[in-house]
Every structure is written in structure tokens, then in C-alpha cells.
Design an enzyme around this catalytic site. Structure first.
Site: not given
Ligand code: NAD
Length: 484
Positions: A154, A230, A234, A252, A286, A465
Site C-alpha cells: 500500500n 502486512g 499473514t 505491524e 492501514c 516501530e
Molecule cells: P500481506 O500480508 O498479504 O503481505 C505483506 C507482505 O508479506 C508481502 O511482501 C507478502 O509477499 C509477504 N507475505 C505474504 N505471505 C507471507 C508468508 N507466509 N511469509 C512471509 N511473508 C509473506 O499484506 P498486503 O496485502 O501486502 O498489505 C495489506 C495489509 O497490510 C493490510 O492488512 C494492512 O492493514 C496492512 N498494513 C499494516 C500496516 C501497519 O503499520 N500496521 C501498514 C500498512 C499495511
């Protein structure tokens, strides 16, 4: 700085294809076309990246903060000199408006690097003097070793640098994976690192799928810490692998943030802030406030104004200067959001505006666009109000008392961010104390000071963080006790 059709991994200071030679398609969300390809990396690439990082660690971790500071500043300089190329690449990859890439994502990415490059110059640790027996304890804070950083799509370069910069500044070597959905600016960053003279192996960027390359980083026996941003599911999966290996973890995760609006707020300022907290980056932040709680006496006026302003937003080509909201990041993500609109309807929700796909003509015909949605008449316990949608969708609910607002706000599994709009500072502080949320904004939204702790509670994450929190996360404290 040039984007390339075939993105490469950055391992041991060299741009290389995946060991398998395989590539994945990378889509331009504004047109739906495949415009580049990314390495489909696996365990072998992660192992090579780890070995390069391990070799680089002794020198990088002991060269001193001043030298590390200078190299990191050079990387930030190169991003700054190539701001427009980075911004165009981010918009092409993610679909976000070029204004956002130019004013938020890329400037913030370079300031993340500068912030931590300088923060480490001022980083100090504690000492404790003891009278009986006379002795002094001091805390040594040393880099952890080789650490893993995994980031989402994002805010691609912004969140990637938010992790990598403190990890490198404190003397760690890094194996990092950006999202496979938005790999391009991390690729440009690897070019910037080469140009800046970052020693080989200090930062290694491995592209590819989460379940393959990401999992190989998390499960690598010698990568000692994982900093992940993420989705909550995950994060749960990562924790289940990393926790039994006793890795240090910063997670996060997702959010379902309340935006609480009291009748005594400054209505105009609140409306400007609420439009931003609802739909910035197509609601794909997020921290966006997707559950809007409004004191009943201004509820009708609020809905009317929010719908009017939402319908006024200009949705279209993300590369155009006049666009407010570009494309959503991918077709599966668009479909997921549209599914939630159907769920909301089936739960009795009334769609006040938006919630439908936009089909443009011409070059944008295959792009992933939708009209931002405002939904009312939903119960707090329904799926629409409990699950993270992560798109341009907000629900609005009335409340009568401060206690009720608080109960509604806290009634979710998440606890990332909350916004409160009121002129009553006593009430604002009472709310801030009781909200189950890692971040509370009062009469503002997304006002970020990089020194503050950043992160969520409950299912929104573990650890923080930002500022000292990040410097502490990426160092291992060791107490040394000296008896006089
Ligand atoms: P995601 O969890 O699908 O992926 C995030 C990252 O993790 C990607 O690089 C992905 O390739 C990797 N990943 C996926 N499965 C994995 C596994 N089994 N092992 C290791 N790595 C893995 O998330 P997304 O769809 O890319 O992002 C959206 C999400 O991120 C939303 O839920 C959002 O709220 C969250 N987010 C949180 C914050 C925060 O600071 N709390 C900030 C931005 C986004």
C-alpha cells in the site's frame, strides 16, 4: 533513474535474476496490463542473500555510525535527486495518484532514511549506578546480525525504507522482501544503493511471493529478527514459524479504525480530515478510519456533507495531476472490496453513494477503479464493521454518549489507530486514555512525527516501530556490571 521490464534481485551488491530463472507478471493497475516481470525467488535466493549479508556484517557493524550515516545519506540524496522517476514508478506500480507519490510516498521514503541515519548518531543507552556494593551497570546495544524485513504494497517504498533504514543504521545487514504486487521502487532503491556505494551484501533485496520467498526469510534458521508489515493473517502465520525459533519480531498488522466525531467539533476542519482519513490512497492505508462514529445531533448533516464531498472526488488516471483517487492495486483486491459491498447490502446496509466498479473507455479500460462508498444502517457486530476491507469504503453510525462511542470504537479485534474530533480537550484526553489503539489522533489525521512509537495493539500487531522503538528493536541489549 530507469525502470526496467525485467526487475532483478539485489544480492551481494549485484543485480541478478532469481536462481530458478523464473519470473512473475507485474501489473499496471491503471490499465490492467502486464508491464514488467519480477524474479520468482525461492529458498535458494534467500540463502544466497543470507550468505552475502553474513559476510558483510563484520565490517558494516563495526565501521562506526559516522560512516554508516554518510552512506545512508547518499542513498537518500539519490532518491531525492530522482524524486520524479521514483514517484512515476510508484504510481505505475500501485495505481495511487501521482500527487500522493510526489508529496507523500517518495519524500517520506527519503526522509525515513535521513531520519534513522541521523537518529543513530544520537542513540545512547542507559547506565545504572548502585550504592551497595558500589558498582555500575551499563547497557551495551549491539546490532542483532542478519535481519529480515518484509513489507506490503500500500505504501511500497515508504514502508520498505521505514524498516530497512533503522536496521541498517544500527549496523545490521538485511535480507528484505518488498510486496510482489509493487516491486518497482524497491528495485530502483537497489540501483540507488549501488550508486551510493553501499558495501556489497549489507542490503539484499529478494523479490517474489510471500508464501515462497517471504516464508524462506521467516524460516531461515540464522536470520535472527523479522520486521513485518502486512495483514493480520499473514502476521499470525509468520509468528507461528518465527516464535518457536525465538526470533525477535515486530509485527505491524491490519486495522479497523474508528473515526469518532463529537457534535462540538470544528465541523469544517473535521470534514476535511474525515475525507482524508476515509479515502486517502483509495482507503488503502492501514491507518484510515473506516468506521465513522458520529454524535446523533449532527448525524444527518454529516452524512449529507460526506456524501456530497465523496461524490466530488475525481477518480481516474493516476498519472494525471488532477486525479484525487487512482486505481485500486489489483483486480483480486478490487473484487474483494466489491464482495464486501454485497456483504454490507445483505447485512441491511444502505449504500449512500458509490460502491460500484468504474469502467473507463480507452487506455484505462482494463484498470481497477471504483466509486468510493459511504454505507449507513449497519450494526457494529456485522462483518462489514468487524473485518478489514482496506479500500474506499466507510460505514457511518450514530452514537448518543461518550461511553457509547467508546464501546463502539473498542468493539473490534483490531487496535491500530483512532481519530477523535472535539473542541473539549478533557473529553479528548479521556477518550485517548480509554481507546484500545496504538495511535490516537485528536483533531487531525496522519500527522506523523517519526520520533513517536508507531504500531497497534490487539490483532493489529506486536511491538512498535519509529524513533527509539525501532533503534531498540534492531539492537540487542546487554547489561555489563562493573564492581568498583
Ligand atoms: P500481506 O500480508 O498479504 O503481505 C505483506 C507482505 O508479506 C508481502 O511482501 C507478502 O509477499 C509477504 N507475505 C505474504 N505471505 C507471507 C508468508 N507466509 N511469509 C512471509 N511473508 C509473506 O499484506 P498486503 O496485502 O501486502 O498489505 C495489506 C495489509 O497490510 C493490510 O492488512 C494492512 O492493514 C496492512 N498494513 C499494516 C500496516 C501497519 O503499520 N500496521 C501498514 C500498512 C499495511
Amino acid at each position: 533513474m530507469k525502470t526496467d521490464k525485467y526487475i532483478k534481485n539485489y544480492i551481494n551488491g549485484v543485480l541478478v535474476p532469481a536462481a530458478s530463472g523464473e519470473y512473475l507478471d507485474n501489473y499496471n493497475p491503471s490499465t490492467g496490463e502486464v508491464y514488467s516481470h519480477i524474479p520468482d525467488s525461492d529458498e535458494e535466493d534467500v540463502q544466497q542473500a543470507y550468505e552475502a549479508a553474513e559476510r558483510a556484517f563484520p565490517e558494516w557493524s563495526t565501521m562506526g555510525v559516522n560512516k554508516r550515516f554518510r552512506i545512508l545519506q547518499r542513498i537518500a540524496d539519490i532518491i531525492e535527486q530522482n524524486m520524479e522517476a521514483f514517484a512515476q514508478a510508484e504510481t505505475m506500480d500501485n495505481g495511487k495518484s501521482i500527487n500522493l507519490s510526489r508529496t507523500v510516498d517518495i519524500p517520506r521514503a527519503q526522509s525515513n532514511i535521513r531520519f534513522f541515519a541521523t537518529a543513530v548518531l544520537h542513540f545512547s543507552s542507559e547506565s545504572h549506578f548502585m550504592e551497595h556494593p558500589q558498582s555500575i551497570n551499563y547497557t551495551l546495544r549491539r546490532p542483532i546480525g542478519v535481519v529480515g524485513c518484509i513489507s506490503p504494497w500500500n505504501l511500497p517504498l515508504y514502508l520498505f525504507t521505514w524498516k530497512i533504514a533503522p536496521a541498517l543504521a544500527t549496523g545490521n545487514c538485511v535480507v528484505a522482501k518488498p510486496s510482489e504486487v509493487t516491486p518497482m521502487t524497491a528495485y530502483l532503491l537497489s540501483k540507488a544503493c549501488k550508486e551510493a556505494g553501499l558495501p556489497a551484501g549489507v542490503l539484499n533485496i529478494v523479490h517474489g511471493l510471500g508464501g515462497k520467498a517471504g516464508r524462506a526469510i521467516v524460516g531461515h534458521p540464522k536470520i535472527k529478527a523479522i520486521s513485518f508489515t502486512g495483514g493480520t493473517n499473514t502476521g499470525r502465520e509468520i509468528a507461528s514459524i518465527a516464535a518457536p525459533m525465538f526470533k525477535k519480531m515486530s509485527l505491524e498488522l491490519g486495522g479497523k479504525n474508528p473515526n469518532i466525531i463529537f457534535a462540538d467539533c470544528d465541523f469544517d476542519k473535521m470534514m476535511i480530515g474525515t475525507l482524508r482519513s476515509s479515502f486517502t490512497n483509495n482507503g488503502q492505508v492501514c491507518l484510515c478510519g473506516s468506521r465513522i462514529l458520529v454524535e446523533r445531533s449532527i448525524y444527518d448533516k454529516f452524512i449529507e456533507e460526506l456524501v456530497k464531498r465523496t461524490q466530488f472526488l475525481k477518480i481516474g488516471d493516476p498519472h494525471s495531476d488532477v486525479t484525487d483517487m487512482g486505481a485500486l492495486v489489483s483486480e483480486p483486491h478490487l473484487n474483494k472490496i466489491l464482495k464486501y459491498i454485497e456483504i454490507a447490502k445483505s447485512e441491511g446496509g444502505e449504500i449512500q453513494c458509490g460502491g460500484t466498479r468504474i469502467q473507463f473507455e480507452g487506455k484505462l479500460a482494463g484498470g481497477y477503479y471504483m466509486k468510493p462508498a459511504v454505507i449507513t444502517n449497519l450494526d457494529m457486530n456485522c462483518r462489514t464493521n468487524q473485518e478489514e476491507i482496506f479500500g474506499p469504503v466507510v460505514t457511518v453510525m450514530p452514537f448518543d454518549t461518550e461511553e457509547e462511542a467508546l464501546a463502539l470504537a473498542n468493539n473490534v479485534e483490531y487496535g491500530l489507530a483512532a481519530t477523535v474530533w472535539t473542541k473539549d480537550i478533557q473529553k479528548a484526553n479521556r477518550m485517548a486514555t480509554k481507546l484500545e489503539s496504538g495511535i490516537v489522533w485528536i483533531n487531525c489525521f496522519l500527522l506523523r512525527d517519526l520520533r513517536t512509537p508507531f504500531g497497534g495493539m490487539k490483532s493489529s500487531g506486536v511491538g512498535r516501530e519509529g524513533g527509539l522503538e525501532a533503534l531498540r528493536f534492531f539492537t540487542e541489549p546487554k547489561n555489563v556490571c562493573v564492581k568498583y
